[in-house]
Design a protein around this motif. Structure first.
Motif, PDB file in Angstrom:
ATOM      1  N   ASP A  54      84.048  36.087  41.503  1.00  0.00           N
ATOM      2  CA  ASP A  54      84.613  35.870  42.835  1.00  0.00           C
ATOM      3  C   ASP A  54      83.647  36.323  43.903  1.00  0.00           C
ATOM      4  N   TYR A  74      74.945  29.300  42.891  1.00  0.00           N
ATOM      5  CA  TYR A  74      75.954  29.128  43.931  1.00  0.00           C
ATOM      6  C   TYR A  74      76.725  27.830  43.716  1.00  0.00           C
ATOM      7  N   GLU A  75      76.004  26.786  43.288  1.00  0.00           N
ATOM      8  CA  GLU A  75      76.697  25.524  43.051  1.00  0.00           C
ATOM      9  C   GLU A  75      77.610  25.602  41.840  1.00  0.00           C
ATOM     10  N   LYS A  79      84.808  27.832  43.484  1.00  0.00           N
ATOM     11  CA  LYS A  79      85.138  28.250  44.840  1.00  0.00           C
ATOM     12  C   LYS A  79      86.573  28.780  44.853  1.00  0.00           C
ATOM     13  N   PRO A  80      86.990  29.688  45.704  1.00  0.00           N
ATOM     14  CA  PRO A  80      86.204  30.337  46.735  1.00  0.00           C
ATOM     15  C   PRO A  80      85.326  31.437  46.172  1.00  0.00           C
ATOM     16  N   ILE A  81      84.123  31.525  46.654  1.00  0.00           N
ATOM     17  CA  ILE A  81      83.213  32.580  46.223  1.00  0.00           C
ATOM     18  C   ILE A  81      82.687  33.294  47.462  1.00  0.00           C
TER      19      ILE A  81
ATOM     20  N   LYS B  57      91.461  30.135  42.152  1.00  0.00           N
ATOM     21  CA  LYS B  57      90.128  29.679  41.757  1.00  0.00           C
ATOM     22  C   LYS B  57      90.123  28.209  41.346  1.00  0.00           C
ATOM     23  N   GLU B  58      88.931  27.649  41.519  1.00  0.00           N
ATOM     24  CA  GLU B  58      88.721  26.251  41.170  1.00  0.00           C
ATOM     25  C   GLU B  58      88.445  26.150  39.667  1.00  0.00           C
TER      26      GLU B  58
END
Ligand code: SF4
Lengths: 136, 310
Positions: A54, A74-75, A79-81, B57-58
């Protein structure tokens, strides 16, 4: 604050990305996890893969090779990160900013949510930074 | 009909087992923290973790590999854990009698979660996940024989009763099985099998965080990983419950016995937590040798002792 957001803030899992650092920031991050500071009190946990993370902790100067990897991480992150730049190197480049392999501070590459300056920042400063991030 | 649904979904089924398992998982983490002189997470931490993964989360699907298998295997794992939990809890609490041979069904159902971790990991198309899956497979091969032998020995000890209820009744007459010499050997073997089934140190090589970065679960995120976490919570309740039922005399919920029941469960979880905190991770070949030679030998000795009525 909604239920979802509350759960998210109560359970931040950390992923540590060490760029070309002098390793001092890495040690200070580890000190946060050890008995004296123990961030597991706040539900934070170090995880081994970016898929579970996270918070992406980035420290050290980012050079040409790190840049590619940091972007890829990062990719790949779900998400959310949140991204936290730790140390003078992560925030601005620090003493490496003039180096010819330097590829820009972290916020030139990926969006950064919190900066924790210091060379290295104390564990107290890191925890204070993350608490500020939570109250943002 | 409605009553059955209530049994299966709420008490002592899905909801009860998950909530109890989540609290046990908090207990496990808290004890770990205390062993390391830390303070440890707050009481509701497992719930925060689960709901964060589920709601916030995704979920990322692997680009290579089979997406359907990747997504479905946690669902099947959860189903397996849930069914085995219900089959154990209904007779254990005396709500329903179960059917003839339900010990065997429980044994198969308990294998499903580990099996689905493996299938999901192989569907992820990640080399580290493949390493984790191969280790999981070897681990299953090594402990499953021991586990089956333990169950066979328990059945033999209960005068060939193959239902959970009869085994509990047999212990009601003779006292808990663990009180005899063979029972102690079976208890030791069961605890190690449990350790391997739960994927805890010293048998966590399929998930080795420091080595292959969560191995089998490396590609899971979001909802799919939430289901895996839920399965793990449930298994942390189901396996100690199964141990209590087969060797420690089952559960009783009337009056002061309720306290004993809770203490039994907590004691078993405390034992496996302490084992996990005081041991290093073993290599997969060491684990195989440990189960194939030593644990099987232990159970066979126990079976021989049972023949002599010890
Ligand atoms: S900020 Fe200072 S301590 Fe941290 S990595 Fe850079 S040079 Fe080292």
């Amino acid at each position: 604050m909604g239920f979802k957001e509350y759960c998210f803030k109560k359970s931040l899992w950390l992923f540590h990305f060490g760029g070309a650092s002098c390793n001092n920031c890495d040690i200070e991050i580890l000190a946060c996890l050890t008995p004296r500071f123990d961030v597991e009190r706040f539900g934070m946990q170090l995880v081994g893969t970016i898929r579970h993370a996270d918070v992406l902790l980035v420290n050290g100067s980012i050079n040409q090779k790190d840049k590619v990897r940091l972007l890829e991480l990062y990719e790949q992150a779900p998400k959310p990160i949140l991204v936290v730049a730790i140390g003078a190197c992560g925030c601005t480049g620090g003493i490496f900013a003039q180096g010819n392999t330097f590829a820009g501070p972290v916020d030139k590459i990926i969006p950064v949510d919190a900066y924790i300056p210091g060379c290295p920042p104390k564990p107290e400063a890191i925890i204070a930074g993350i608490v500020k991030l939570l109250h943002k | 009909m409605y009553k059955d649904l209530l049994y299966y979904l709420i008490f002592p089924g899905f909801i009860f087992i998950s909530v109890a398992g989540a609290f046990l998982s908090w207990f496990d983490r808290k004890i770990t923290a205390w062993v390391q002189f830390r303070k440890g997470p707050p009481l509701l931490q497992p719930f925060y973790d689960f709901f964060k993964l589920l709601l916030v989360k995704e979920t990322i699907l692997p680009a290579s590999g089979s997406r359907l298998t990747f997504l479905m295997s946690p669902v099947f794992g959860l189903t397996g854990a849930c069914l085995s939990g219900i089959l154990i809890m209904l007779p254990a609490l005396g709500l329903k009698s179960g059917f003839s041979g339900d010990m065997i069904v429980i044994f198969y159902m308990l294998t499903i979660p580990s099996l689905t971790y493996m299938i999901g990991a192989l569907a992820a198309g990640n080399p580290l996940a493949a390493v984790g899956a191969s280790r999981e497979m070897k681990l299953i091969i090594s402990y499953e024989l021991t586990f089956l032998l333990v169950i066979a020995a328990v059945i033999l000890k209960a005068d060939l009763a193959v239902t959970v209820q009869d085994i509990i009744l047999a212990q009601g007459e003779k006292g808990p099985f663990v009180g005899s010499l063979s029972g102690i050997l079976l208890f030791i073997a069961f605890v190690f099998c449990m350790q391997a089934k739960l994927g805890l140190v010293p048998f966590d090589m399929a998930e080795a965080e420091t080595e292959i970065t969560h191995g089998s679960f490396i590609e899971y995120s979001g909802t799919a990983y939430a289901l895996i976490r839920l399965t793990k919570y449930m298994m942390l309740f189901i396996l100690p419950a199964f141990l209590c039922v087969t060797l420690l005399g089952g559960f009783r919920t009337d009056g002061i016995h309720l306290l004993w029941t809770v203490l039994k469960m907590i004691g078993v979880v405390l034992l496996i937590t302490l084992i996990r905190n005081t041991n290093p991770r073993v290599r997969i070949d060491q684990a195989m040798r440990f189960f194939f030679i030593w644990m099987n030998l232990l159970v066979i000795v126990a079976i021989v002792l049972i023949y002599f009525g010890l």
